[in-house]
Design an enzyme around this catalytic site. Structure first.
Site, PDB file in Angstrom:
ATOM      1  N   LYS A 172       0.836  -1.201   0.000  1.00  0.00           N
ATOM      2  CA  LYS A 172       0.000   0.000   0.000  1.00  0.00           C
ATOM      3  C   LYS A 172       0.880   1.264   0.000  1.00  0.00           C
ATOM      4  CE  LYS A 172      -3.929  -2.330   2.216  1.00  0.00           C
ATOM      5  NZ  LYS A 172      -4.879  -2.323   3.374  1.00  0.00           N
ATOM      6  N   TYR A 210     -12.421  -2.568  -3.591  1.00  0.00           N
ATOM      7  CA  TYR A 210     -12.998  -2.697  -2.244  1.00  0.00           C
ATOM      8  C   TYR A 210     -14.532  -2.636  -2.266  1.00  0.00           C
ATOM      9  CZ  TYR A 210      -8.443  -2.335   0.148  1.00  0.00           C
ATOM     10  OH  TYR A 210      -7.171  -2.570   0.642  1.00  0.00           O
ATOM     11  N   ASN A 220      -2.103  -0.141   7.229  1.00  0.00           N
ATOM     12  CA  ASN A 220      -1.607  -1.501   7.494  1.00  0.00           C
ATOM     13  C   ASN A 220      -0.752  -2.095   6.379  1.00  0.00           C
ATOM     14  OD1 ASN A 220      -3.715  -2.029   5.785  1.00  0.00           O
ATOM     15  ND2 ASN A 220      -4.829  -3.401   7.166  1.00  0.00           N
ATOM     16  N   HIS A 272      -1.827  -5.424   1.210  1.00  0.00           N
ATOM     17  CA  HIS A 272      -3.087  -6.087   0.853  1.00  0.00           C
ATOM     18  C   HIS A 272      -2.791  -7.480   0.328  1.00  0.00           C
ATOM     19  CE1 HIS A 272      -6.985  -7.006  -0.935  1.00  0.00           C
ATOM     20  NE2 HIS A 272      -6.296  -7.472  -1.961  1.00  0.00           N
ATOM     21  N   GLU A 295      -9.470  -9.892  -8.364  1.00  0.00           N
ATOM     22  CA  GLU A 295      -8.522  -8.789  -8.168  1.00  0.00           C
ATOM     23  C   GLU A 295      -7.399  -8.814  -9.212  1.00  0.00           C
ATOM     24  OE1 GLU A 295      -7.462  -9.185  -4.014  1.00  0.00           O
ATOM     25  OE2 GLU A 295      -9.479  -8.632  -3.373  1.00  0.00           O
TER      26      GLU A 295
HETATM   27  P1  DAT Z   1      -7.826  -7.126   4.921  1.00  0.00           P
HETATM   28  O1  DAT Z   1      -7.031  -6.003   4.295  1.00  0.00           O
HETATM   29  O2  DAT Z   1      -7.092  -7.766   6.067  1.00  0.00           O
HETATM   30  O3  DAT Z   1      -8.330  -8.130   3.912  1.00  0.00           O
HETATM   31  P2  DAT Z   1     -10.568  -6.087   4.985  1.00  0.00           P
HETATM   32  O4  DAT Z   1     -10.726  -6.668   3.633  1.00  0.00           O
HETATM   33  O5  DAT Z   1     -11.585  -6.430   6.020  1.00  0.00           O
HETATM   34  O6  DAT Z   1      -9.121  -6.462   5.601  1.00  0.00           O
HETATM   35  O7  DAT Z   1     -10.496  -4.509   4.890  1.00  0.00           O
HETATM   36  C1  DAT Z   1      -9.774  -3.899   3.859  1.00  0.00           C
HETATM   37  C2  DAT Z   1      -8.993  -2.738   4.421  1.00  0.00           C
HETATM   38  O8  DAT Z   1      -9.889  -1.774   4.950  1.00  0.00           O
HETATM   39  C3  DAT Z   1      -8.063  -3.071   5.582  1.00  0.00           C
HETATM   40  O9  DAT Z   1      -6.829  -3.600   5.156  1.00  0.00           O
HETATM   41  C4  DAT Z   1      -7.916  -1.749   6.246  1.00  0.00           C
HETATM   42  C5  DAT Z   1      -9.297  -1.133   6.072  1.00  0.00           C
HETATM   43  N1  DAT Z   1     -10.125  -1.391   7.255  1.00  0.00           N
HETATM   44  C6  DAT Z   1     -10.709  -2.550   7.601  1.00  0.00           C
HETATM   45  N2  DAT Z   1     -11.369  -2.449   8.759  1.00  0.00           N
HETATM   46  C7  DAT Z   1     -11.199  -1.160   9.147  1.00  0.00           C
HETATM   47  C8  DAT Z   1     -11.613  -0.392  10.272  1.00  0.00           C
HETATM   48  N3  DAT Z   1     -12.381  -0.929  11.234  1.00  0.00           N
HETATM   49  N4  DAT Z   1     -11.227   0.900  10.337  1.00  0.00           N
HETATM   50  C9  DAT Z   1     -10.470   1.467   9.377  1.00  0.00           C
HETATM   51  N5  DAT Z   1     -10.034   0.804   8.301  1.00  0.00           N
HETATM   52  C10 DAT Z   1     -10.387  -0.486   8.193  1.00  0.00           C
HETATM   53 MG    MG Z   2      -9.743  -7.969   2.405  1.00  0.00          MG
END
Ligand code: DAT
Ligand code: MG
Length: 151
Positions: free
Chosen positions: A11, A51, A114, A117, A128
């Protein structure tokens, strides 16, 4: 099988913080095969599609802003169970829940920054990869070390 593929992206924070080399090195050392890689300034439209399942979440707009704030390194990695294993190597979505030794456990502290991805299933990996890469950007090179990685 050995042809399973996943989409991984460093990212914008990971690029800014010079973590690209370390993250690529982890996947290389593990034994996965790099079949696509590019530096991309993602458009908001691309990210909204990427997303799409999160569009109703309160953090969605912030997520799109963060992901479009600078270039990302988009990659496709191939190998046995690469989707599940990549997720393990990344750690949990929230860095606070991620163990040391994982990318998120080692390099970040907040869910909104974080650094990496990775696709969460074989189906989402296929979606994707098709979204981020054209067929001619993916390369099926002969892996000279395959018999030293697979029995
Ligand atoms: P991942 O990236 O572990 O697959 P995800 O698909 O649930 O997680 O979410 C995509 C991204 O969205 C994640 O990397 C960071 C952001 N995100 C997820 N939950 C969040 C939250 N509660 N607050 C802020 N950003 C969040
Ligand atoms: Mg995800």
């Amino acid at each position: 099988g050995l042809n399973e593929r996943t989409f991984v992206a460093v990212k914008p924070d990971g690029v800014q913080r010079r973590l690209v080399g370390d993250i690529v090195h982890r996947f290389e050392k593990k034994g996965f095969k790099l079949v696509g890689m590019k530096l991309v300034q993602a458009s908001e439209d691309l990210l909204k599609e990427h997303y799409r399942d999160l569009r109703a979440k309160p953090f969605f707009n912030g997520l799109i802003q963060y992901m479009s704030a600078g270039p990302v390194v988009a990659m496709v990695w191939q190998g046995l169970d690469v989707v599940k294993t990549s997720r393990k190597m990344m750690g949990e979505t929230n860095p606070a829940d991620s163990l040391p030794g994982t990318v998120r456990g080692d390099y970040c502290v907040e869910v909104g920054r974080n650094v990496i991805h990775g696709s969460d299933s074989v189906e989402s990996a296929q979606r994707e990869i098709a979204l981020w890469f054209s067929q001619d950007e993916l390369h099926c090179w002969e892996d000279h070390s395959i018999r030293w990685i697979y029995a």
